[in-house]
Each structure stands twice: as structure tokens, then as C-alpha cells.
Design a protein around this motif. Sequence first.
Motif, PDB file in Angstrom:
ATOM      1  N   LEU A   1       0.820  -1.206   0.000  1.00  0.00           N
ATOM      2  CA  LEU A   1       0.000   0.000   0.000  1.00  0.00           C
ATOM      3  C   LEU A   1       0.855   1.258   0.000  1.00  0.00           C
ATOM      4  O   LEU A   1       0.562   2.226  -0.707  1.00  0.00           O
ATOM      5  CB  LEU A   1      -0.944   0.008   1.213  1.00  0.00           C
ATOM      6  N   GLU A   2       1.921   1.237   0.782  1.00  0.00           N
ATOM      7  CA  GLU A   2       2.805   2.402   0.854  1.00  0.00           C
ATOM      8  C   GLU A   2       3.485   2.681  -0.480  1.00  0.00           C
ATOM      9  O   GLU A   2       3.719   3.827  -0.834  1.00  0.00           O
ATOM     10  CB  GLU A   2       3.869   2.201   1.932  1.00  0.00           C
ATOM     11  N   SER A   3       3.793   1.632  -1.216  1.00  0.00           N
ATOM     12  CA  SER A   3       4.540   1.812  -2.457  1.00  0.00           C
ATOM     13  C   SER A   3       3.643   1.896  -3.694  1.00  0.00           C
ATOM     14  O   SER A   3       4.145   2.140  -4.786  1.00  0.00           O
ATOM     15  CB  SER A   3       5.553   0.684  -2.635  1.00  0.00           C
ATOM     16  N   ALA A   4       2.347   1.706  -3.523  1.00  0.00           N
ATOM     17  CA  ALA A   4       1.440   1.738  -4.677  1.00  0.00           C
ATOM     18  C   ALA A   4       1.381   3.144  -5.267  1.00  0.00           C
ATOM     19  O   ALA A   4       1.132   4.108  -4.553  1.00  0.00           O
ATOM     20  CB  ALA A   4       0.044   1.285  -4.258  1.00  0.00           C
ATOM     21  N   PRO A   5       1.630   3.253  -6.551  1.00  0.00           N
ATOM     22  CA  PRO A   5       1.590   4.578  -7.169  1.00  0.00           C
ATOM     23  C   PRO A   5       0.152   5.064  -7.316  1.00  0.00           C
ATOM     24  O   PRO A   5      -0.788   4.265  -7.348  1.00  0.00           O
ATOM     25  CB  PRO A   5       2.211   4.332  -8.543  1.00  0.00           C
ATOM     26  N   ARG A   6       0.001   6.369  -7.392  1.00  0.00           N
ATOM     27  CA  ARG A   6      -1.313   6.920  -7.712  1.00  0.00           C
ATOM     28  C   ARG A   6      -1.664   6.443  -9.116  1.00  0.00           C
ATOM     29  O   ARG A   6      -0.820   6.430 -10.009  1.00  0.00           O
ATOM     30  CB  ARG A   6      -1.277   8.439  -7.672  1.00  0.00           C
ATOM     31  N   THR A   7      -2.906   6.050  -9.288  1.00  0.00           N
ATOM     32  CA  THR A   7      -3.342   5.544 -10.581  1.00  0.00           C
ATOM     33  C   THR A   7      -4.430   6.451 -11.124  1.00  0.00           C
ATOM     34  O   THR A   7      -5.404   6.742 -10.416  1.00  0.00           O
ATOM     35  CB  THR A   7      -3.868   4.099 -10.448  1.00  0.00           C
ATOM     36  N   ALA A   8      -4.254   6.891 -12.346  1.00  0.00           N
ATOM     37  CA  ALA A   8      -5.221   7.795 -12.967  1.00  0.00           C
ATOM     38  C   ALA A   8      -6.618   7.200 -12.919  1.00  0.00           C
ATOM     39  O   ALA A   8      -6.817   6.028 -13.246  1.00  0.00           O
ATOM     40  CB  ALA A   8      -4.811   8.056 -14.412  1.00  0.00           C
ATOM     41  N   GLY A   9      -7.568   8.002 -12.482  1.00  0.00           N
ATOM     42  CA  GLY A   9      -8.959   7.581 -12.454  1.00  0.00           C
ATOM     43  C   GLY A   9      -9.376   6.804 -11.226  1.00  0.00           C
ATOM     44  O   GLY A   9     -10.544   6.429 -11.101  1.00  0.00           O
ATOM     45  N   LEU A  10      -8.458   6.547 -10.295  1.00  0.00           N
ATOM     46  CA  LEU A  10      -8.814   5.815  -9.074  1.00  0.00           C
ATOM     47  C   LEU A  10      -8.648   6.718  -7.856  1.00  0.00           C
ATOM     48  O   LEU A  10      -7.640   7.417  -7.737  1.00  0.00           O
ATOM     49  CB  LEU A  10      -7.919   4.582  -8.888  1.00  0.00           C
ATOM     50  N   SER A  11      -9.622   6.651  -6.962  1.00  0.00           N
ATOM     51  CA  SER A  11      -9.483   7.364  -5.694  1.00  0.00           C
ATOM     52  C   SER A  11      -8.502   6.609  -4.809  1.00  0.00           C
ATOM     53  O   SER A  11      -8.130   5.467  -5.103  1.00  0.00           O
ATOM     54  CB  SER A  11     -10.842   7.458  -4.986  1.00  0.00           C
TER      55      SER A  11
END
Length: 102
Positions: free
Chosen positions: A42-52
Motif C-alpha cells: 500500500l505504501e509503495s502503490a503509485p497513484r493511478t489515474a482515475g482511481l481514488s
Amino acid sequence: MASPSTRYRISVTPIEKDGHQCTGRCTIELEHRASRDLMRLLESAPRTAGLSGDERATLVVATQLLRDIVQRHADTDGHALAAISAQVLPALDALEQLPSSR
């Protein structure tokens, strides 16, 4: 040798329309032995376009839960998950590779 794992207790509790937790018997709890550290994922998950942020966290956790379960049964003759593991695992890999937003 078995891979290291961490046990997690996962709770699902609906939220009432007024924003409060439900009352009575409404929480689902389960335990899962994860092959990877969910907190680090979770800490390393990148922001993903279109997802909150909530959707991104749900995707990370759900993907890992499904991956662990499918991998646990992938080599079991006759198991339903073994029959579909060749399709499911590459799809989970693709989910983990979604392009990040900047």
C-alpha cells in the motif's frame, strides 16, 4: 522452504446512511496469510489515474488476496482455481502494472 508470510485480520463493516457503523451482526472478519507485506504494498502503490485513494487501496489488497489464494491452489489437481490460474495470474500482473498518474 516456505516463503515468509504475515497474517492479517481483514474486517468489512458497512457504513449506515448517517455515516455511523451498522449495529448488530454486520461485520465480516477473516484471516489471511499473505505472501507479501500488504502495508508495504500500500505504501509503495503509485497513484493511478482515475482511481481514488480508497479504490487504489482496495485494488492493492484485493489483488494480493486473490493472488495468494490462486497460487495456493494452482498446483492442486482438479481444483477449480488450478483450472483458471493461467488466466487469473497474468490478469493480476496486469492490474499491478497499471500506469501511474503524476
